[in-house]
Design a protein around this motif. Structure first.
Motif, PDB file in Angstrom:
ATOM      1  N   UNK A  43       0.812  -1.217   0.000  1.00 46.05           N
ATOM      2  CA  UNK A  43       0.000   0.000   0.000  1.00 46.05           C
ATOM      3  C   UNK A  43       0.846   1.268   0.000  1.00 46.05           C
ATOM      4  N   UNK A  44       2.140   1.136   0.224  1.00 45.37           N
ATOM      5  CA  UNK A  44       3.002   2.315   0.379  1.00 45.37           C
ATOM      6  C   UNK A  44       3.023   3.192  -0.868  1.00 45.37           C
ATOM      7  N   UNK A  45       2.797   2.594  -2.039  1.00 44.55           N
ATOM      8  CA  UNK A  45       2.803   3.387  -3.281  1.00 44.55           C
ATOM      9  C   UNK A  45       1.781   4.510  -3.236  1.00 44.55           C
ATOM     10  N   UNK A  46       0.701   4.347  -2.461  1.00 38.77           N
ATOM     11  CA  UNK A  46      -0.363   5.350  -2.437  1.00 38.77           C
ATOM     12  C   UNK A  46       0.158   6.706  -1.950  1.00 38.77           C
ATOM     13  N   UNK A  47       1.193   6.689  -1.127  1.00 38.62           N
ATOM     14  CA  UNK A  47       1.762   7.938  -0.646  1.00 38.62           C
ATOM     15  C   UNK A  47       2.361   8.783  -1.748  1.00 38.62           C
ATOM     16  N   UNK A  48       2.728   8.148  -2.854  1.00 35.34           N
ATOM     17  CA  UNK A  48       3.367   8.871  -3.963  1.00 35.34           C
ATOM     18  C   UNK A  48       2.402   9.332  -5.048  1.00 35.34           C
ATOM     19  N   UNK A  49       1.132   9.053  -4.900  1.00 38.61           N
ATOM     20  CA  UNK A  49       0.183   9.445  -5.949  1.00 38.61           C
ATOM     21  C   UNK A  49       0.199  10.952  -6.205  1.00 38.61           C
ATOM     22  N   UNK A  50       0.205  11.820  -5.178  1.00 37.83           N
ATOM     23  CA  UNK A  50       0.276  13.263  -5.474  1.00 37.83           C
ATOM     24  C   UNK A  50       1.564  13.665  -6.209  1.00 37.83           C
ATOM     25  N   UNK A  51       2.692  13.055  -5.863  1.00 37.88           N
ATOM     26  CA  UNK A  51       3.943  13.350  -6.571  1.00 37.88           C
ATOM     27  C   UNK A  51       3.881  12.871  -8.012  1.00 37.88           C
ATOM     28  N   UNK A  52       3.271  11.712  -8.225  1.00 40.69           N
ATOM     29  CA  UNK A  52       3.102  11.209  -9.586  1.00 40.69           C
ATOM     30  C   UNK A  52       2.221  12.144 -10.400  1.00 40.69           C
ATOM     31  N   UNK A  53       1.182  12.692  -9.771  1.00 43.06           N
ATOM     32  CA  UNK A  53       0.310  13.625 -10.482  1.00 43.06           C
ATOM     33  C   UNK A  53       1.074  14.870 -10.904  1.00 43.06           C
ATOM     34  N   UNK A  54       1.984  15.348 -10.051  1.00 45.21           N
ATOM     35  CA  UNK A  54       2.808  16.499 -10.427  1.00 45.21           C
ATOM     36  C   UNK A  54       3.755  16.144 -11.567  1.00 45.21           C
ATOM     37  N   UNK A  55       4.329  14.944 -11.519  1.00 45.28           N
ATOM     38  CA  UNK A  55       5.211  14.517 -12.607  1.00 45.28           C
ATOM     39  C   UNK A  55       4.433  14.429 -13.920  1.00 45.28           C
ATOM     40  N   UNK A  56       3.221  13.936 -13.849  1.00 43.59           N
ATOM     41  CA  UNK A  56       2.380  13.877 -15.058  1.00 43.59           C
ATOM     42  C   UNK A  56       2.095  15.277 -15.578  1.00 43.59           C
ATOM     43  N   UNK A  57       1.719  16.162 -14.674  1.00 43.29           N
ATOM     44  CA  UNK A  57       1.388  17.533 -15.053  1.00 43.29           C
ATOM     45  C   UNK A  57       2.554  18.214 -15.765  1.00 43.29           C
ATOM     46  N   UNK A  58       3.768  17.984 -15.262  1.00 44.18           N
ATOM     47  CA  UNK A  58       4.944  18.676 -15.802  1.00 44.18           C
ATOM     48  C   UNK A  58       5.746  17.818 -16.786  1.00 44.18           C
ATOM     49  N   UNK A  59       5.225  16.609 -17.071  1.00 47.70           N
ATOM     50  CA  UNK A  59       5.879  15.699 -18.015  1.00 47.70           C
ATOM     51  C   UNK A  59       7.323  15.402 -17.588  1.00 47.70           C
ATOM     52  N   UNK A  60       7.478  14.960 -16.337  1.00 50.88           N
ATOM     53  CA  UNK A  60       8.793  14.661 -15.766  1.00 50.88           C
ATOM     54  C   UNK A  60       8.842  13.214 -15.290  1.00 50.88           C
TER      55      UNK A  60
END
Length: 198
Positions: A43-60
């Motif tokens: 379940x630990x991956x769930x903590x990174x969902x907001x960071x992943x969303x930022x990476x998606x937003x900025x294409x990083x």
């Protein structure tokens, strides 16, 4: 992390956003699933969902530490297969799996399964085996393999104490791999340059 269950703080996410927008960050990482313990590894991956969303937003791209090692963190947090939900949910975010999990055959198989199934997963070569590099090139293609030096003072000193240069060893794992020169060029820089747009 803050709260229970642990999650990224607003301040931390704002700092990452600022890094992308004001400081020219080319990616995010190196992150570790154990950061969100006591969430169980699956379940630990769930903590990174907001960071992943930022990476998606900025294409990083985003980079995660994986590998069997001697630390006191439970090994399941280091297993690359635990990144699978993020790879599924964010197919447009490049996920870099550090170390190609170093020397452990079991974790390497998990890394390979993850990469075969998800075109957004890249494997890095830092502190891994030459035969792992060769097999990864054969099975997922040189285009998704990235050279990594695993640069750190600690590793440099440890290598010197044991009589070798760890950075040369990491380079030699690619240089001596039984792959063609064009594939070596991709791994040693061309892939990362394309991924980062530099």
């Amino acid at each position: 992390p803050i709260g229970n269950p642990p999650r990224e703080s607003l301040r931390g996410l704002e700092a990452l956003e600022k890094g992308f927008t004001e400081h020219g960050f080319l990616g995010a990482g190196e992150f570790d699933l154990a950061r969100f313990a006591p969430l169980p590894p699956e379940q630990a991956y769930t903590g990174y969902i907001p960071s992943m969303e930022l990476c998606r937003k900025h294409k990083k791209p985003i980079m995660f530490h994986t590998s069997y090692d001697g630390g006191k963190v439970p090994m399941a947090y280091k297993n690359p297969i635990m990144l699978e939900p993020l790879a599924f949910e964010f197919p447009d975010v490049p996920i870099l799996v550090c170390h190609m999990v170093k020397y452990d055959v079991t974790f390497f198989e998990y890394a390979m399964m993850l990469a075969r199934k998800n075109a957004n997963v890249y494997l890095t070569t830092s502190n891994t085996r030459q035969d792992f590099i060769e097999r990864a090139v054969a099975e997922i293609g040189a285009e998704r393999i990235l050279f990594g030096s695993d640069w750190s003072m600690q590793h440099g000193i440890l290598g010197e104490r044991q009589g070798f240069d760890i950075y040369e060893r990491n380079l030699d794992a690619v240089r001596n791999a039984r792959i063609d020169e064009a594939e070596k060029a991709l791994i040693l820089g061309e892939n990362l340059a394309a991924l980062l747009g530099i």
